[in-house]
Design an enzyme around this catalytic site. Sequence first.
Site, mmCIF file in Angstrom:
data_model
loop_
_atom_site.group_PDB
_atom_site.id
_atom_site.type_symbol
_atom_site.label_atom_id
_atom_site.label_comp_id
_atom_site.label_asym_id
_atom_site.label_seq_id
_atom_site.Cartn_x
_atom_site.Cartn_y
_atom_site.Cartn_z
ATOM 1 N N GLU A 1 1.228 -1.192 8.206
ATOM 2 C CA GLU A 1 0.427 -0.057 8.667
ATOM 3 C C GLU A 1 0.316 0.067 10.198
ATOM 4 O OE1 GLU A 1 -1.407 2.474 7.019
ATOM 5 O OE2 GLU A 1 -1.884 3.102 9.056
ATOM 6 N N GLN B 1 0.782 -1.242 0.000
ATOM 7 C CA GLN B 1 0.000 0.000 0.000
ATOM 8 C C GLN B 1 0.816 1.295 0.000
ATOM 9 O OE1 GLN B 1 -3.312 2.423 2.630
ATOM 10 N NE2 GLN B 1 -2.985 0.314 3.151
ATOM 11 N N GLY C 1 -7.770 20.456 19.080
ATOM 12 C CA GLY C 1 -7.429 21.879 19.095
ATOM 13 C C GLY C 1 -7.923 22.565 20.343
ATOM 14 N N GLY C 2 -7.951 23.887 20.307
ATOM 15 C CA GLY C 2 -8.316 24.646 21.501
ATOM 16 C C GLY C 2 -9.817 24.831 21.683
ATOM 17 N N ASP D 1 0.610 3.905 5.915
ATOM 18 C CA ASP D 1 0.866 3.574 4.512
ATOM 19 C C ASP D 1 0.576 4.746 3.588
ATOM 20 O OD1 ASP D 1 1.784 1.003 4.819
ATOM 21 O OD2 ASP D 1 -0.184 0.097 4.706
#
Length: 415
Positions: free
Chosen positions: A138, A16, A246-247, A167
């Site tokens: 993977e 892959q 995130g924030g 991959d």
Amino acid sequence: MQALDGIKILDFTHVQSGPTCTQLLAWFGADVIKVERPGVGDATRGQLRDIPKVDSLYFTMLNHNKRSITLNSKSEKGKKILTKLIAECDVMVENFAPGALDRMGFSWEKIQEINSRMIYASIKGFGPGPYEDCKVYENVAQCAGGAASTTGIFGGVPIVTGAQIGDSGTGLHLALGIVTALYHREKTGCGQRVTTAMQDGVLNLCRVKLRDQQRLDTGPLREYSQFSEGIEFGNATPRAGNDSGGGQPGRILKCKGWEQDPDAYTYFITQAAAWKNICDVIGKPEWKDDPDWATPETRLPKLNEMFGAIEAWTISKTKFEVMEICNPLNIPVGPILSMKELAEEPSLRATGTIVEVNHPQRGTYLSVGCPIKLSDSPVSVERSPLLGEHTEQILREVVGLDDDQITEARDAGAV
Ligand code: CAO
């Protein structure tokens, strides 16, 4: 004309990671010559087969727009043909186990001797260091690159993700390395070695988790649900369930029909700037100016209560209704879309992100088209090649063999 027209790629990739890279380059117009072992081919041709004796979807979906030549590059005649191919191509890509091409007699030094303009690109599991000789797939990369330790529910086992970041993610990194080296070659006339390690690629994609690792030195990660639940942090970035990375705190919440439909959920982000709109939508207008709720800082210790109130509203709507109501109010939400829904989504068909491809052995199948759109380099997704479908054509056009020499190579088992 396509962006990479005229670029010839000698594609020694399999499974892959490497094939995703060369498929992208083929979509941008490069002539990708996939080299496969005679009679065997890329192992994925026969893996997870849904139709007996027919190239699997695993293979067909990773090898569009390529040509296939069979070549035993360990035989003497095969090595001569490979030498000529190296001389004629611009880029060589491989993702064999460490040392495989050196063992065949094609070290980087030897390749440079044959063609000083060659860009030689490799994917390995690990970079130089204690694990450089390991074979890697993977999920090993996801584990070794930090993704698994930071994915999953707090207190539960590490989880690997369905997104093939080891991959396909590393294939993307390699493709960028190759086009960068091609750009450099325009200016210098010289090729170069391009290497990417799957561990490095995954870690690059987990950058925000290394950010959090360092933030732990100065206190708890206040945007993690773990903080609002009063659970102490250990010394490493923990698994954060579906918390936003995130924030702006976010979570996956139930929608109408969740009891029957495993994908009846939405992702809901409590964007600070949209707080007042959120309060109105969920029927909590009193939270808008309440000093206990009005600022992000005051909400962080109460995430369960906040998302509980939001879910009491989302559960009364379908995931698509949630989107229709929230988007105009600048509240970022996202329906959890199943593969079935994606496969049937007309807008993805219209942009070529989901394509129907016709294959002589299997008929029509669905694939993911090129996700990168270039306005002057349109992509037409062509079916993957059958094993050795272009052997003669490539021997004639690229290697320069005549009919007798082709027969000789066949008789010697080199192709
Ligand atoms: N002619 C002659 N020999 C060939 C050939 C050809 N056309 N194509 C391949 N071979 C040989 C190789 O030279 C190698 O021989 P040696 O072992 O004698 O050197 C042999 O076939 C097997 O190659 P391999 O070791 O790469 O294959 P594998 O199935 O044992 O391992 C994988 C597969 C993926 C674990 C390994 O290639 C690897 O670690 N690659 C790097 C990391 C990577 O890309 N992993 C992701 C794969 S996608 O999940």
